[in-house]
Design an enzyme around this catalytic site. Structure first.
Site, short mmCIF file in Angstrom:
data_model
loop_
_atom_site.label_atom_id
_atom_site.label_comp_id
_atom_site.label_asym_id
_atom_site.label_seq_id
_atom_site.Cartn_x
_atom_site.Cartn_y
_atom_site.Cartn_z
N TYR A 86 19.22 85.91 44.57
CA TYR A 86 19.43 84.49 44.91
C TYR A 86 18.19 83.65 44.57
O TYR A 86 18.24 82.75 43.73
CB TYR A 86 19.80 84.40 46.39
CG TYR A 86 19.79 83.01 46.98
CD1 TYR A 86 20.36 81.92 46.30
CD2 TYR A 86 19.23 82.78 48.23
CE1 TYR A 86 20.36 80.65 46.86
CE2 TYR A 86 19.24 81.51 48.80
CZ TYR A 86 19.80 80.45 48.10
OH TYR A 86 19.79 79.20 48.66
N ASP A 139 15.39 94.11 37.41
CA ASP A 139 16.21 94.07 38.63
C ASP A 139 17.12 95.30 38.60
O ASP A 139 17.70 95.61 37.56
CB ASP A 139 17.05 92.77 38.64
CG ASP A 139 17.62 92.46 40.01
OD1 ASP A 139 17.30 91.38 40.54
OD2 ASP A 139 18.39 93.28 40.56
N LEU A 181 19.85 95.57 40.21
CA LEU A 181 21.20 95.06 40.47
C LEU A 181 21.83 95.65 41.74
O LEU A 181 23.05 95.66 41.88
CB LEU A 181 22.12 95.27 39.26
CG LEU A 181 21.70 94.52 37.98
CD1 LEU A 181 22.73 94.73 36.86
CD2 LEU A 181 21.55 93.02 38.22
N LYS A 198 21.53 94.31 44.62
CA LYS A 198 22.01 93.10 45.30
C LYS A 198 22.23 91.95 44.32
O LYS A 198 23.04 91.07 44.58
CB LYS A 198 20.97 92.63 46.33
CG LYS A 198 20.60 93.64 47.38
CD LYS A 198 21.24 93.31 48.70
CE LYS A 198 21.06 94.41 49.73
NZ LYS A 198 19.68 94.96 49.75
N GLY A 199 21.48 91.97 43.23
CA GLY A 199 21.51 90.85 42.29
C GLY A 199 22.75 90.88 41.40
O GLY A 199 23.56 91.81 41.44
N ILE A 224 11.60 98.93 40.57
CA ILE A 224 10.14 98.79 40.65
C ILE A 224 9.47 100.10 41.06
O ILE A 224 8.25 100.24 40.95
CB ILE A 224 9.70 97.66 41.62
CG1 ILE A 224 10.28 97.89 43.02
CG2 ILE A 224 10.07 96.28 41.09
CD1 ILE A 224 9.61 97.07 44.11
N TYR A 257 11.27 94.04 58.79
CA TYR A 257 11.28 93.27 57.54
C TYR A 257 9.99 92.45 57.44
O TYR A 257 9.26 92.55 56.44
CB TYR A 257 12.51 92.36 57.49
CG TYR A 257 12.43 91.32 56.42
CD1 TYR A 257 12.36 91.68 55.08
CD2 TYR A 257 12.40 89.96 56.74
CE1 TYR A 257 12.24 90.71 54.09
CE2 TYR A 257 12.29 89.00 55.76
CZ TYR A 257 12.22 89.38 54.43
OH TYR A 257 12.10 88.42 53.47
N HIS A 270 23.68 84.87 56.42
CA HIS A 270 22.98 83.60 56.58
C HIS A 270 23.92 82.47 57.00
O HIS A 270 25.06 82.41 56.58
CB HIS A 270 22.24 83.23 55.29
CG HIS A 270 21.15 84.20 54.98
ND1 HIS A 270 21.24 85.10 53.96
CD2 HIS A 270 19.98 84.44 55.60
CE1 HIS A 270 20.15 85.85 53.95
NE2 HIS A 270 19.38 85.48 54.95
N ARG A 285 15.82 75.69 62.75
CA ARG A 285 15.18 76.28 61.57
C ARG A 285 14.80 75.19 60.57
O ARG A 285 15.35 74.09 60.57
CB ARG A 285 16.16 77.24 60.85
CG ARG A 285 16.51 78.48 61.66
CD ARG A 285 15.34 79.43 61.69
NE ARG A 285 15.63 80.63 62.44
CZ ARG A 285 15.51 80.76 63.77
NH1 ARG A 285 15.09 79.73 64.50
NH2 ARG A 285 15.78 81.90 64.37
N1 UFG Z 1 23.35 81.89 62.95
C1 UFG Z 1 24.48 81.61 63.72
N2 UFG Z 1 25.67 82.08 63.26
C2 UFG Z 1 25.82 82.79 62.09
C3 UFG Z 1 24.64 83.06 61.32
C4 UFG Z 1 23.42 82.59 61.80
O1 UFG Z 1 24.41 80.98 64.77
O2 UFG Z 1 26.93 83.19 61.75
C5 UFG Z 1 22.04 81.35 63.42
C6 UFG Z 1 21.00 82.41 63.62
O3 UFG Z 1 21.10 82.96 64.90
C7 UFG Z 1 19.71 81.60 63.39
C8 UFG Z 1 20.13 80.53 62.38
O4 UFG Z 1 21.55 80.49 62.43
O5 UFG Z 1 19.34 80.98 64.57
C9 UFG Z 1 19.69 80.84 60.97
O6 UFG Z 1 20.07 82.19 60.69
P1 UFG Z 1 19.97 82.84 59.23
O7 UFG Z 1 20.49 84.23 59.32
O8 UFG Z 1 20.59 81.93 58.23
O9 UFG Z 1 18.40 82.82 58.93
P2 UFG Z 1 17.20 83.45 59.77
O10 UFG Z 1 16.45 82.29 60.35
O11 UFG Z 1 17.61 84.51 60.70
O12 UFG Z 1 16.40 84.22 58.63
C10 UFG Z 1 15.66 83.60 57.63
C11 UFG Z 1 15.63 84.46 56.37
C12 UFG Z 1 14.94 85.78 56.66
C13 UFG Z 1 13.58 85.50 57.23
C14 UFG Z 1 13.66 84.58 58.42
C15 UFG Z 1 12.29 84.19 58.86
O13 UFG Z 1 16.93 84.69 55.91
O14 UFG Z 1 14.81 86.50 55.46
O15 UFG Z 1 14.36 83.39 58.09
O16 UFG Z 1 12.33 84.00 60.22
F1 UFG Z 1 13.00 86.65 57.62
#
Ligand code: UFG
Length: 327
Positions: free
Chosen positions: A11, A31, A33, A35-36, A51, A140, A188, A220
């Site tokens: 991504y 890559d 592949l 995930k990509g 890698i 992670y 996400h 966020r």
């Molecule tokens: N969330 C929901 N419902 C969902 C999915 C997510 O409420 O179905 C909430 C999560 O609890 C969080 C927010 O939406 O509060 C964002 O969640 P994401 O999974 O989109 O992203 P994160 O903040 O958990 O993670 C991101 C990156 C990670 C990184 C992190 C750093 O994807 O790789 O930020 O804190 F590690």
């Protein structure tokens, strides 16, 4: 400049690659592949491989006159890292070290590393600046922090110049519509909300609304993937211009709650859909907002997509198009 991009079919990597090509750089993408998507590699040379494969790396560095490496190939799911830590230490540290050894042995001097806000853990203060203590709460984030420490030593001992970019929440898609976010499984927030708007999911769950935030849901800092891509271009060019090694946060500095993201997505998509509050997800800090002044000062980086509606609109265009056909 000839640049090796690891994870360039992913991504963020595919958006970085597109930006490098637009700026006139020569690229080699490596890559595996896992995930990509091959379709996401919009130009330059593509090599399917890992890698962790030292022979392959040596042959790439021998055959191509690589001056800089942008390293994005990694596993990046917080939840998975807490169930299968070995996978994260192996792929994000051990295999990345294999890459770094090949980099040093082949006299490549510039290295840009894809790091994460997860290195900080639960923030003591927001906005989070680079000097904030690093106490990752998950494997992670810890795997990325270990590698940052290795880079620091490689600079001291081997003179390798690196820039580590700590991303906050990457979101959106290239507005030209050829590349975007396509994870499987998807965890996400923004892609899940848009899949719900498309009817692919029945409803969206808010993971907890009892956090100490403006509306109880987590806050966020969402940063458009093309703004992230710009930072990689600036970073590799700055290193080649003699810039010293450094670490930078990358976010917009604005915090949006999960509820605000859902409301904005409803507005952008003009669709109503079911929303349910469920349990908190383990390991989610209440608020993560970046202080990104340092990269603005040092590298002149400026985000183009400051506004959530604009970010979600680009992601919506991509999701409506159906994503990659190899899915
Ligand atoms: N969330 C929901 N419902 C969902 C999915 C997510 O409420 O179905 C909430 C999560 O609890 C969080 C927010 O939406 O509060 C964002 O969640 P994401 O999974 O989109 O992203 P994160 O903040 O958990 O993670 C991101 C990156 C990670 C990184 C992190 C750093 O994807 O790789 O930020 O804190 F590690």
């Amino acid at each position: 400049m000839k640049i090796l991009v690891t994870g360039g079919a992913g991504y963020i990597g595919s958006h970085v690659l597109k930006r490098l090509l637009e700026a006139g750089h020569d690229t080699v993408t490596l890559d595996n592949l896992s995930k990509g998507h091959k379709e996401a590699v919009l130009g330059g040379k593509f090599i399917e491989g890992d890698i962790g494969d030292k022979e392959l790396l040596d042959s790439i560095f021998t055959e191509h006159d690589i001056e800089g490496v942008i390293h994005l190939a990694a596993d990046s799911l917080v939840g998975e890292s807490m169930e299968d830590p070995g996978k994260y230490y192996h792929n994000n540290v051990a295999k990345a070290l294999n890459l770094l050894e090949a980099v040093v042995e082949n006299n490549v001097n510039y290295f840009v590393f894809s790091s994460t806000a997860a290195v900080y853990g639960e923030p003591e203060a927001v906005p989070i600046v680079e000097e904030h203590p690093t106490n990752p709460e998950n494997v992670y984030g810890e795997s990325k922090l270990f590698f940052e420490k290795i880079l620091k030593r490689y600079d001291e001992i081997h003179g390798l110049k690196y820039i580590s970019l700590r991303y906050f929440n990457a979101a959106g898609a290239d507005p030209e519509g050829k590349i975007g976010e396509a994870h499987d499984p998807e965890t996400h927030l923004i892609p899940i909300v848009l899949q719900t708007a498309l009817g692919i999911r029945d409803k969206i769950y808010i993971y907890g609304d009892d956090y100490p935030t403006k509306d109880g849901s987590c806050v966020r800092d969402y940063i458009h993937v093309n703004d992230l891509a710009d930072a990689h271009l600036l970073a590799v060019e700055a290193l080649a211009d003699g810039k010293n090694s450094d670490i930078y946060n990358l976010g917009c500095g604005d915090g949006y709650s999960v509820k605000e993201v859902i409301e904005t997505a409803k507005k952008v998509t003009q669709k109503d859909f079911e929303v349910e509050v469920s349990e908190r997800r383990a390991g989610d800090p209440a608020v993560l907002i970046a202080g990104s002044e340092k990269i603005k000062d040092h590298l002149g980086w400026q985000p183009e997509y400051q506004d959530l509606e604009k970010i979600i609109s680009t992601a919506w265009k991509w999701h409506k198009s159906g994503g990659f056909r190899d899915e």
